[in-house]
Design a protein around this motif. Structure first.
Motif, short mmCIF file in Angstrom:
data_model
loop_
_atom_site.label_atom_id
_atom_site.label_comp_id
_atom_site.label_asym_id
_atom_site.label_seq_id
_atom_site.Cartn_x
_atom_site.Cartn_y
_atom_site.Cartn_z
N ILE A 68 0.84 -1.19 0.00
CA ILE A 68 0.00 0.00 0.00
C ILE A 68 0.89 1.24 0.00
O ILE A 68 1.78 1.39 0.84
CB ILE A 68 -0.95 0.00 1.22
N ARG A 69 0.64 2.13 -0.97
CA ARG A 69 1.41 3.37 -1.10
C ARG A 69 0.46 4.53 -1.35
O ARG A 69 -0.63 4.34 -1.87
CB ARG A 69 2.38 3.28 -2.27
N LYS A 70 0.92 5.71 -1.04
CA LYS A 70 0.16 6.91 -1.35
C LYS A 70 0.29 7.18 -2.85
O LYS A 70 1.29 6.82 -3.47
CB LYS A 70 0.68 8.11 -0.56
N ILE A 71 -0.73 7.83 -3.41
CA ILE A 71 -0.70 8.15 -4.85
C ILE A 71 0.51 9.01 -5.18
O ILE A 71 1.16 8.84 -6.21
CB ILE A 71 -2.02 8.82 -5.28
N SER A 72 0.87 9.93 -4.30
CA SER A 72 2.04 10.79 -4.55
C SER A 72 3.31 9.97 -4.67
O SER A 72 4.21 10.29 -5.44
CB SER A 72 2.17 11.84 -3.46
N GLN A 73 3.40 8.86 -3.91
CA GLN A 73 4.58 7.99 -4.01
C GLN A 73 4.61 7.27 -5.35
O GLN A 73 5.66 7.10 -5.95
CB GLN A 73 4.58 6.96 -2.88
N ILE A 74 3.44 6.84 -5.82
CA ILE A 74 3.38 6.12 -7.10
C ILE A 74 3.78 7.06 -8.24
O ILE A 74 4.52 6.68 -9.14
CB ILE A 74 1.96 5.54 -7.33
N LEU A 75 3.31 8.30 -8.19
CA LEU A 75 3.63 9.26 -9.24
C LEU A 75 5.11 9.61 -9.27
O LEU A 75 5.64 9.95 -10.32
CB LEU A 75 2.79 10.53 -9.07
N SER A 76 5.79 9.53 -8.12
CA SER A 76 7.20 9.90 -8.08
C SER A 76 8.15 8.73 -8.31
O SER A 76 9.36 8.89 -8.27
CB SER A 76 7.52 10.57 -6.73
N LEU A 77 7.63 7.54 -8.55
CA LEU A 77 8.49 6.36 -8.78
C LEU A 77 9.23 6.50 -10.12
O LEU A 77 8.68 6.98 -11.10
CB LEU A 77 7.66 5.08 -8.80
N ASN A 78 10.47 6.04 -10.13
CA ASN A 78 11.26 6.04 -11.37
C ASN A 78 10.88 4.86 -12.26
O ASN A 78 11.00 4.92 -13.47
CB ASN A 78 12.76 5.99 -11.06
N GLU A 79 10.42 3.78 -11.65
CA GLU A 79 10.05 2.59 -12.41
C GLU A 79 8.60 2.69 -12.88
O GLU A 79 7.79 3.43 -12.32
CB GLU A 79 10.23 1.34 -11.55
N VAL A 80 8.28 1.96 -13.92
CA VAL A 80 6.92 1.95 -14.44
C VAL A 80 6.13 0.88 -13.69
O VAL A 80 6.53 -0.28 -13.65
CB VAL A 80 6.92 1.64 -15.96
#
Length: 114
Positions: A68-80
């Motif tokens: 479980i991650r916050k949406i902001s964390q998903i948007l800032s990920l380098n990986e797809v």
């Protein structure tokens, strides 16, 4: 002879002219499958009657807490990230706007349309 091709979730099963199909073959795995069917007869009937094999009737498993991650964390990920679950409350700002989801009428899968 003259077996037809059926497509199930994108997979097609067909035969070549010299194919041989054995019904109820006398092999060890067949006996194990028969025993499994007899043991799980009640479960098989529930799955068949409620159509639990259909993707539209399946429930999604809860993700592990580490997933479980916050949406902001998903948007800032380098990986797809190919897919992920989102738990959210949806509010439509303008209730006069229509919201559409284009899906296959047979399996309710997204058609990928804009």
């Amino acid at each position: 002879m003259r077996l037809c091709v059926n497509t199930f979730y994108g997979l097609s099963i067909c035969t070549v002219p010299n194919s041989t199909i054995l019904f109820d073959p006398p092999i060890q795995r067949n006996e194990l499958l028969k025993q499994w069917m007899q043991t799980n007869q009640e479960y098989i009937e529930i799955v068949a009657s409620h159509k639990l094999y259909d993707k539209a009737n399946q429930e999604i498993d809860q993700p592990f807490s580490s997933q479980i991650r916050k949406i902001s964390q998903i948007l800032s990920l380098n990986e797809v990230v190919k897919s992920f679950c989102i738990k959210a409350q949806i509010r439509i700002k303008n209730p006069e706007d229509f919201v559409y989801f284009l899906a296959c009428p047979g399996c309710s899968k997204s058609c990928g349309a804009a």
